[in-house]
Design a protein around this motif. Sequence first.
Motif, PDB file in Angstrom:
ATOM      1  N   HIS A   1      10.152 -12.844  -7.104  1.00 12.47           N
ATOM      2  CA  HIS A   1       9.820 -11.704  -6.252  1.00 12.47           C
ATOM      3  C   HIS A   1       8.759 -10.884  -6.971  1.00 12.47           C
ATOM      4  CE1 HIS A   1      11.355  -7.874  -3.989  1.00 12.47           C
ATOM      5  NE2 HIS A   1      10.146  -8.232  -3.618  1.00 12.47           N
ATOM      6  N   PHE A   2       7.647 -10.667  -6.281  1.00 12.33           N
ATOM      7  CA  PHE A   2       6.558  -9.871  -6.824  1.00 12.33           C
ATOM      8  C   PHE A   2       6.362  -8.638  -5.957  1.00 12.33           C
ATOM      9  CE2 PHE A   2       5.626 -14.243  -8.008  1.00 12.33           C
ATOM     10  CZ  PHE A   2       5.216 -14.145  -9.328  1.00 12.33           C
ATOM     11  N   VAL A   3       5.822  -7.583  -6.547  1.00 11.05           N
ATOM     12  CA  VAL A   3       5.413  -6.420  -5.759  1.00 11.05           C
ATOM     13  C   VAL A   3       3.941  -6.145  -6.067  1.00 11.05           C
ATOM     14  CG1 VAL A   3       6.195  -4.661  -7.436  1.00 11.05           C
ATOM     15  CG2 VAL A   3       5.994  -4.073  -5.037  1.00 11.05           C
ATOM     16  N   ALA A   4       3.197  -5.929  -4.987  1.00  7.26           N
ATOM     17  CA  ALA A   4       1.781  -5.582  -5.088  1.00  7.26           C
ATOM     18  C   ALA A   4       1.637  -4.177  -4.525  1.00  7.26           C
ATOM     19  CB  ALA A   4       0.931  -6.580  -4.298  1.00  7.26           C
ATOM     20  N   GLY A   5       1.613  -3.200  -5.410  1.00  2.84           N
ATOM     21  CA  GLY A   5       1.601  -1.826  -4.929  1.00  2.84           C
ATOM     22  C   GLY A   5       0.998  -0.832  -5.891  1.00  2.84           C
ATOM     23  N   ARG A   6       0.246  -1.315  -6.848  1.00  2.00           N
ATOM     24  CA  ARG A   6      -0.337  -0.412  -7.832  1.00  2.00           C
ATOM     25  C   ARG A   6      -1.280   0.600  -7.188  1.00  2.00           C
ATOM     26  NH1 ARG A   6      -2.284  -2.180 -13.735  1.00  2.00           N
ATOM     27  NH2 ARG A   6      -2.511  -0.099 -14.581  1.00  2.00           N
ATOM     28  N   PHE A   7      -1.830   0.246  -6.059  1.00  2.00           N
ATOM     29  CA  PHE A   7      -2.822   1.064  -5.366  1.00  2.00           C
ATOM     30  C   PHE A   7      -2.211   2.211  -4.568  1.00  2.00           C
ATOM     31  CE2 PHE A   7      -1.578  -2.659  -2.981  1.00  2.00           C
ATOM     32  CZ  PHE A   7      -1.120  -2.102  -1.799  1.00  2.00           C
ATOM     33  N   VAL A   8      -0.884   2.342  -4.532  1.00  4.32           N
ATOM     34  CA  VAL A   8      -0.241   3.380  -3.721  1.00  4.32           C
ATOM     35  C   VAL A   8      -0.507   4.758  -4.336  1.00  4.32           C
ATOM     36  CG1 VAL A   8       1.953   4.207  -2.800  1.00  4.32           C
ATOM     37  CG2 VAL A   8       1.549   1.752  -3.026  1.00  4.32           C
ATOM     38  N   PRO A   9      -1.124   5.680  -3.563  1.00  4.24           N
ATOM     39  CA  PRO A   9      -1.424   7.020  -4.087  1.00  4.24           C
ATOM     40  C   PRO A   9      -0.159   7.773  -4.498  1.00  4.24           C
ATOM     41  CG  PRO A   9      -2.506   6.653  -1.964  1.00  4.24           C
ATOM     42  CD  PRO A   9      -1.573   5.505  -2.189  1.00  4.24           C
ATOM     43  N   TYR A  10      -0.312   8.637  -5.472  1.00  6.86           N
ATOM     44  CA  TYR A  10       0.828   9.366  -6.015  1.00  6.86           C
ATOM     45  C   TYR A  10       1.542  10.185  -4.941  1.00  6.86           C
ATOM     46  CZ  TYR A  10       3.703  12.565  -8.676  1.00  6.86           C
ATOM     47  OH  TYR A  10       4.766  13.284  -9.147  1.00  6.86           O
ATOM     48  N   ASP A  11       0.780  10.854  -4.050  1.00  2.43           N
ATOM     49  CA  ASP A  11       1.436  11.687  -3.032  1.00  2.43           C
ATOM     50  C   ASP A  11       2.282  10.837  -2.075  1.00  2.43           C
ATOM     51  OD1 ASP A  11      -0.881  10.586  -1.895  1.00  2.43           O
ATOM     52  OD2 ASP A  11      -1.239  12.329  -0.604  1.00  2.43           O
ATOM     53  N   MET A  12       1.874   9.608  -1.830  1.00  4.87           N
ATOM     54  CA  MET A  12       2.669   8.718  -0.996  1.00  4.87           C
ATOM     55  C   MET A  12       3.920   8.263  -1.749  1.00  4.87           C
ATOM     56  SD  MET A  12       1.462   5.179   0.750  1.00  4.87           S
ATOM     57  CE  MET A  12       1.498   5.202   2.511  1.00  4.87           C
ATOM     58  N   GLN A  13       3.778   8.002  -3.045  1.00  2.00           N
ATOM     59  CA  GLN A  13       4.936   7.634  -3.862  1.00  2.00           C
ATOM     60  C   GLN A  13       5.978   8.744  -3.816  1.00  2.00           C
ATOM     61  OE1 GLN A  13       3.937   6.475  -7.884  1.00  2.00           O
ATOM     62  NE2 GLN A  13       2.111   5.363  -7.200  1.00  2.00           N
ATOM     63  N   LYS A  14       5.485   9.990  -3.940  1.00  2.05           N
ATOM     64  CA  LYS A  14       6.386  11.143  -3.948  1.00  2.05           C
ATOM     65  C   LYS A  14       7.023  11.352  -2.578  1.00  2.05           C
ATOM     66  CE  LYS A  14       6.518  15.945  -5.359  1.00  2.05           C
ATOM     67  NZ  LYS A  14       5.766  17.073  -5.886  1.00  2.05           N
ATOM     68  N   LYS A  15       6.219  11.256  -1.512  1.00  2.00           N
ATOM     69  CA  LYS A  15       6.711  11.483  -0.153  1.00  2.00           C
ATOM     70  C   LYS A  15       7.826  10.504   0.211  1.00  2.00           C
ATOM     71  CE  LYS A  15       5.220  11.449   4.673  1.00  2.00           C
ATOM     72  NZ  LYS A  15       4.082  11.286   5.588  1.00  2.00           N
ATOM     73  N   PHE A  16       7.650   9.241  -0.134  1.00  2.69           N
ATOM     74  CA  PHE A  16       8.626   8.225   0.236  1.00  2.69           C
ATOM     75  C   PHE A  16       9.603   7.895  -0.890  1.00  2.69           C
ATOM     76  CE2 PHE A  16       5.110   7.484   3.185  1.00  2.69           C
ATOM     77  CZ  PHE A  16       5.801   7.577   4.386  1.00  2.69           C
ATOM     78  N   GLU A  17       9.568   8.709  -1.946  1.00  4.54           N
ATOM     79  CA  GLU A  17      10.464   8.544  -3.092  1.00  4.54           C
ATOM     80  C   GLU A  17      10.419   7.122  -3.645  1.00  4.54           C
ATOM     81  OE1 GLU A  17      14.341   9.962  -2.013  1.00  4.54           O
ATOM     82  OE2 GLU A  17      13.580  11.915  -1.396  1.00  4.54           O
ATOM     83  N   LEU A  18       9.189   6.613  -3.776  1.00  5.11           N
ATOM     84  CA  LEU A  18       8.994   5.283  -4.353  1.00  5.11           C
ATOM     85  C   LEU A  18       9.063   5.381  -5.866  1.00  5.11           C
ATOM     86  CD1 LEU A  18       5.984   4.044  -2.185  1.00  5.11           C
ATOM     87  CD2 LEU A  18       8.428   3.633  -1.825  1.00  5.11           C
TER      88      LEU A  18
END
Length: 197
Positions: free
Chosen positions: A166-183
Amino acid sequence: PAPLAQAFPLPSLPRKQPTVLVVCGPAQNGAIGLVCARHLRIFDYEPTIFYPKRSPDPLYRDFTTQCEKMDIPFLSYLPTEVQLINDAYNAVVDAVLGAEAELGEGRGPCAGILATLKHIRIPIVSLDVPSGWDVEAGSSSGISPDVLVSLTAPKQCARRFLGRQHFVAGRFVPYDMQKKFELNPPEYPGTECVVAL
């Protein structure tokens, strides 16, 4: 392409030709499949695309044109005789249905494709959500991929994934989106954009 190259590096492929079949649906996941096929070609794999229901979206048409200009062949039909697929390819990229799909779509025009993919013996690499799975609950009626590549972040259904990698490709996710969706993204080593979980 990076997860596929990590899971199935060129020297490890059972066939002399590094063939990969990329099966694309009509929506966003299909467009991601087209981009994947382009990158596979750049990484010296030999992709072939099956894209039966092409989107009229201009961006998706551009992706199709880019693949054609790279001399990536398109199949006019998907063989229902699964042995033909097993004999011709090293792996299949499942870009049929993604997170945006309704579970019922697996019973519509995509039903024949899913029925074929369920019976092949070569490895399947699913992009984001394995086709036929419910994005939240997962599904035993969908395909069973060997490799799952979660885009942005793993979806709830990834908890039911029993494949080998299982791989995740998500390094490009902006910080505000990480915070909003609690990633809580994993650590990406060096300049990698993909990480194995």
